[in-house]
Enzyme design. Structure first.
Site, mmCIF file in Angstrom:
data_model
loop_
_atom_site.group_PDB
_atom_site.id
_atom_site.type_symbol
_atom_site.label_atom_id
_atom_site.label_comp_id
_atom_site.label_asym_id
_atom_site.label_seq_id
_atom_site.Cartn_x
_atom_site.Cartn_y
_atom_site.Cartn_z
ATOM 1 N N ASP A 13 5.915 -3.175 11.090
ATOM 2 C CA ASP A 13 4.575 -2.726 11.236
ATOM 3 C C ASP A 13 3.825 -2.829 12.564
ATOM 4 O OD1 ASP A 13 5.101 -5.429 11.267
ATOM 5 O OD2 ASP A 13 3.259 -6.157 10.168
ATOM 6 N N ARG A 28 0.981 -1.266 0.225
ATOM 7 C CA ARG A 28 0.216 -0.071 0.027
ATOM 8 C C ARG A 28 0.786 1.369 -0.084
ATOM 9 N NH1 ARG A 28 -4.396 0.657 4.800
ATOM 10 N NH2 ARG A 28 -2.639 0.257 5.990
ATOM 11 N N SER A 32 7.659 -5.099 6.908
ATOM 12 C CA SER A 32 7.331 -5.990 7.938
ATOM 13 C C SER A 32 8.069 -7.413 7.874
ATOM 14 C CB SER A 32 5.780 -6.415 7.760
ATOM 15 O OG SER A 32 5.080 -5.162 7.729
#
Length: 520
Positions: free
Chosen positions: A244, A123, A190
């Site tokens: 994250d 994203r 992440s």
């Protein structure tokens, strides 16, 4: 669904005809009908109990006792302490310092781009932080071609840079900006990284299905910056590399001042928390009176690589591990996360089929497995965590939700007993995952040792798997006597990461102001 027993139907019809001819009253007919019904239910129930007894023997290793949960907690706590002492490769947990020392103060502001890479898509977000951490957010999800997940690392980062350019152009973000304006970008990454500063991070290992070449051992923030620089006209500076879990924590701490831990329960699992630097012997970077704490990324998904979880691992767990992309790694994660829950259930179902406990009639009709079962029985990853969640929560009288899910994956016309057993399997696997996650979160809360603690949580299991969430909270409440709460973190990987960059900008600005006011 399997039909009702024929002899009971015939029995009811014969009795009905006989009684009608004899002129028996309606009350007697009703009584006999109810009697036949309860006999039928009793027979079905007794049959089901026998089947469940067989299944229990297979599911028993997945059912954790209180003693086992406490032992998991003790082992995790011990390994966390060991990981803070040194960066030894023999440590179960990496316990990476993230170089994030402070939460938001409410004075942060500015405009930031965020790239969130952690799964089969990523994203890109545009975040504007206003007074008191009010935020405006615009984002877009880009799919990652499977070839890039397994291919050359440089091509993956070039693709991310290309998508950044498209996002900026589509949203006209450069409009009214000066020719020398550069966007500050926070990179939410992440995967396990060894950081040496807020913007320098070396990838230790890929997880979650990634295996791009020429990335492990390299600075991923630098690789993204170099890909950006290769696109002439793309003016972006990578200012922060953010795990994250850190983004999850930061997004919540702007609202809950006692939020000191962040947890991801999704495709993978990890956690971070604020640790006092006095408890981090391996910290070698400069420190001052203003730097007393640092957020630690535990990388607890790796727990068990040296055998500290062998006492609860099952044959199914070992089979899953051996067939995974990362054998002997992420042992704890493979017992908890959404990426693996469905596969654990699938392997148990395959075992039950091979033992003729599930679909016995169908398997006996042919010496080979029927074609409609082939894909499900031999294809790894064909059963998803969403299937586990939906089947576990199926309360319909005829288990129609379970029937529909099984039909959709190629198991046609399953009997009630088949559906019932599979629901039990899903419940058991999900409950074990929730208990293990609860044990880990309980360790975080106890280590923080605060009167009241808020834990920020994100991930598909916590967001969408309601039974998992209920069991998680119920188990933590039993394990932790002190006041605590679990809060869903909204847009942690975008808003939280932008806050990390904003806090860093605020602190640097304050430092610059002090230097100008009190020159050396």
């Amino acid at each position: 669904m399997a039909p009702s027993s024929e002899y009971i139907i015939e029995f009811k019809i014969d009795v009905f005809k006989t009684l009608k001819l004899a002129g028996t009253t309606t009350g007697v007919l009703v009584a006999i009908g109810l009697g036949a019904y309860y006999i039928h239910r009793s027979l079905q129930s007794s049959k089901r109990v026998v089947l469940r007894d067989e299944v229990r023997n297979i599911l028993r290793p997945f059912q954790l006792s209180e003693e086992q949960i406490r032992r998991v907690m003790a082992n995790l706590n011990s390994e966390m302490t060991n990981g803070l002492k040194s960066n030894s490769a023999t440590n179960e947990l990496a316990m990476f310092p993230t170089y994030v020392h402070h939460g938001p103060s409410g004075q942060e502001s500015g405009e930031y781009l965020v790239v969130d890479l952690g799964g089969s898509n990523f994203r890109v977000s545009h975040v504007v932080i206003e007074a008191r951490n009010r935020m405006r957010l615009n984002n877009k999800i880009f799919l990652i071609p499977h070839s890039l997940l397994l291919g050359e690392g440089e091509k993956l980062f070039d693709y991310i840079a290309e998508c950044l350019q498209r996002f900026i152009d589509d949203n006209k973000l450069s409009l009214h900006k000066s020719s020398d304006y550069k966007f500050d970008l926070a990179f939410t990454f992440s995967f396990p990284c060894h950081q040496t500063s807020l913007r320098e991070a070396t990838l230790v290992s890929w997880t979650k299905g990634f295996s791009c070449t020429s990335v492990v051992g390299n600075d991923v923030a630098l690789m993204l910056q170099e890909a950006i620089n290769r696109r002439k006209g793309l003016k972006i500076e990578v200012v922060a590399l953010v795990n994250d879990t850190v983004g999850t924590l930061m997004a919540c701490s702007s609202t809950y001042r006692d939020c000191r831990a962040g947890v991801i329960l999704g495709t993978g699992t990890n956690a971070c928390y604020f640790e006092h630097l006095d408890n981090v012997p391996k910290w070698i970077s400069p420190r001052d009176n203003a730097t007393k704490n640092v957020i630690i990324s535990t990388e607890w998904g790796a727990l068990g690589k040296n055998g500290c979880l062998d006492f609860i691992r099952t044959d199914i767990d070992r089979e899953l591990d051996e067939s995974s992309l990362t054998p002997q790694q992420q042992v704890f994660e493979k017992m908890i996360s959404a990426l693996y829950l469905g596969e654990i259930v699938r392997l148990i179902i395959v075992d039950l089929v091979q033992r003729s406990i599930l679909f016995p009639g169908r398997m006996q009709k042919s010496p080979s497995i029927r074609p409609d079962y082939n894909i499900f029985l031999i294809l790894r990853g064909s059963f998803y965590a969403k299937h586990v969640a939906d089947i576990e929560s199926d309360t319909t009288e005829d288990l129609s939700i379970t029937t529909n899910i099984l039909t959709s994956i190629g198991i046609h016309e399953p009997s009630y007993d088949d559906c019932y057993i599979i629901r039990e399997v899903c419940k058991t696997v999900s409950l074990r995952a929730a208990k293990l996650a609860a044990a880990a979160i309980a360790v975080l809360i106890n280590r923080l040792n605060m009167p009241s603690v808020t834990v920020a949580v994100d991930g598909t299991l916590f967001r969408h798997h309601q039974n998992f969430k209920k069991n998680l909270i119920r188990t933590i409440d039993r394990l932790v006597p002190r006041t605590h709460r679990l809060v869903l973190s909204e847009d942690g990987s975008s808003k939280g990461s932008a806050l990390v960059a904003a806090v860093d900008r605020r602190l640097k600005s304050a430092s610059t102001t002090v230097e100008k006011t009190f020159p050396s």
